[in-house]
Design an enzyme around this catalytic site. Structure first.
Site, PDB file in Angstrom:
ATOM      1  N   CYS A   1       6.656   9.484   4.294  1.00  0.00           N
ATOM      2  CA  CYS A   1       7.311  10.230   3.391  1.00  0.00           C
ATOM      3  C   CYS A   1       6.773  11.395   3.110  1.00  0.00           C
ATOM      4  O   CYS A   1       6.303  12.212   4.003  1.00  0.00           O
ATOM      5  CB  CYS A   1       7.199   9.367   1.866  1.00  0.00           C
ATOM      6  SG  CYS A   1       5.591   9.268   1.233  1.00  0.00           S
TER       7      CYS A   1
ATOM      8  N   ASN B   1       2.852  11.079   0.668  1.00  0.00           N
ATOM      9  CA  ASN B   1       2.029   9.561   1.068  1.00  0.00           C
ATOM     10  C   ASN B   1       1.314   9.238  -0.321  1.00  0.00           C
ATOM     11  O   ASN B   1       0.226   8.935  -0.064  1.00  0.00           O
ATOM     12  CB  ASN B   1       1.332  10.192   1.956  1.00  0.00           C
ATOM     13  CG  ASN B   1       0.464   8.882   2.960  1.00  0.00           C
ATOM     14  OD1 ASN B   1      -0.720   9.168   3.255  1.00  0.00           O
ATOM     15  ND2 ASN B   1       1.326   7.976   2.915  1.00  0.00           N
TER      16      ASN B   1
ATOM     17  N   CYS C   1       3.696   7.802  -2.968  1.00  0.00           N
ATOM     18  CA  CYS C   1       4.792   6.784  -3.518  1.00  0.00           C
ATOM     19  C   CYS C   1       5.188   5.856  -2.400  1.00  0.00           C
ATOM     20  O   CYS C   1       4.699   4.649  -2.152  1.00  0.00           O
ATOM     21  CB  CYS C   1       5.761   7.509  -4.163  1.00  0.00           C
ATOM     22  SG  CYS C   1       5.303   8.365  -5.789  1.00  0.00           S
ATOM     23  N   ARG C   2       6.203   6.345  -1.522  1.00  0.00           N
ATOM     24  CA  ARG C   2       6.903   5.418  -0.683  1.00  0.00           C
ATOM     25  C   ARG C   2       6.452   4.919   0.457  1.00  0.00           C
ATOM     26  O   ARG C   2       6.301   3.883   0.618  1.00  0.00           O
ATOM     27  CB  ARG C   2       8.457   6.076  -0.444  1.00  0.00           C
ATOM     28  CG  ARG C   2       9.237   6.150  -1.622  1.00  0.00           C
ATOM     29  CD  ARG C   2      10.388   7.173  -1.328  1.00  0.00           C
ATOM     30  NE  ARG C   2       9.827   8.507  -1.003  1.00  0.00           N
ATOM     31  CZ  ARG C   2      10.576   9.591  -0.659  1.00  0.00           C
ATOM     32  NH1 ARG C   2      11.751   9.474  -0.284  1.00  0.00           N
ATOM     33  NH2 ARG C   2       9.875  10.752  -0.308  1.00  0.00           N
ATOM     34  N   SER C   3       5.604   5.617   1.193  1.00  0.00           N
ATOM     35  CA  SER C   3       5.315   5.310   2.337  1.00  0.00           C
ATOM     36  C   SER C   3       4.033   4.529   2.232  1.00  0.00           C
ATOM     37  O   SER C   3       3.877   3.510   3.062  1.00  0.00           O
ATOM     38  CB  SER C   3       5.030   6.561   3.309  1.00  0.00           C
ATOM     39  OG  SER C   3       3.917   7.400   2.900  1.00  0.00           O
TER      40      SER C   3
ATOM     41  N   ASP D   1      13.408   8.922  -3.731  1.00  0.00           N
ATOM     42  CA  ASP D   1      11.908   9.256  -4.254  1.00  0.00           C
ATOM     43  C   ASP D   1      11.787   8.939  -5.580  1.00  0.00           C
ATOM     44  O   ASP D   1      12.305   9.583  -6.392  1.00  0.00           O
ATOM     45  CB  ASP D   1      11.555  10.807  -3.748  1.00  0.00           C
ATOM     46  CG  ASP D   1      10.090  10.812  -3.980  1.00  0.00           C
ATOM     47  OD1 ASP D   1       9.463  10.360  -4.696  1.00  0.00           O
ATOM     48  OD2 ASP D   1       9.831  11.802  -3.130  1.00  0.00           O
TER      49      ASP D   1
END
Ligand code: 4NP
Length: 161
Positions: free
Chosen positions: A8, A11, A13-15, A122
């Site tokens: 993401c 690095n 939150c999402r990934s 996001d």
């Protein structure tokens, strides 16, 4: 060994959510030894930082443990991974800009394995960490199903050695 990196922007939150969700999913299916699972950011803006607390809280609420320290993607990691699964179109654009358009065949949007392949919004901006969790979870589930159905030789290779 199947090398999977989730990517993401920051690095935090999402990934890392995807890394920990997929790690748990693979563990539940007793497939841990077949995978190397990591995550990275296309930017170095959060390098060295832990998972953003609301993302970590959401994972814990779903019974998913683990930690991660943010890392910036490198060319070495791009070369060494079989799948670089990005969260949105902006991540895809940034990755292709970093690689000069190379490795496009393995830089794939995570939700393109689902029947509803929209971007993972996001939560840094939407603040909806639960929606991000659900979108990532479904993406991970469909990606694992794809590997088991379409890429079974990658698992068979492990069994032979
Ligand atoms: P992520 O979220 O890409 O899902 O880790 C973000 C984290 C940090 C920033 C943006 C998005 N930021 O602008 O610092």
């Amino acid at each position: 060994m199947i090398n999977v990196a989730f990517v993401c922007l920051g690095n935090i939150c999402r990934s890392p959510m995807a890394e920990l969700i997929f790690t748990q999913m693979v563990k539940d299916r007793e497939l841990t030894s077949s995978f190397r699972i990591t995550s990275f950011g296309t930017s170095d803006c959060e390098e060295g930082n832990p998972i953003y607390p609301p993302a970590k809280k959401t994972l814990i609420m779903h019974g998913i443990p683990g930690n991660h320290t943010a890392r910036h993607i490198s060319l070495k990691e791009i070369i060494n991974n079989d799948y670089l699964l990005v969260m949105d179109s902006s991540n895809l654009f940034d990755m292709l800009r970093l690689t000069g358009g190379k490795f496009g065949e393995k830089i794939i949007k995570l939700r393109s394995f689902t029947p509803n392949p929209h971007d993972v919004a996001d939560p840094w901006y939407t603040r909806d960490f639960e929606k991000a969790y659900r979108d990532i979870y479904e993406g991970c589930e469909c990606f694992l199903e794809y590997l088991l159905k379409e890429k079974s030789q990658m698992f068979d290779y492990d069994k032979r050695h």
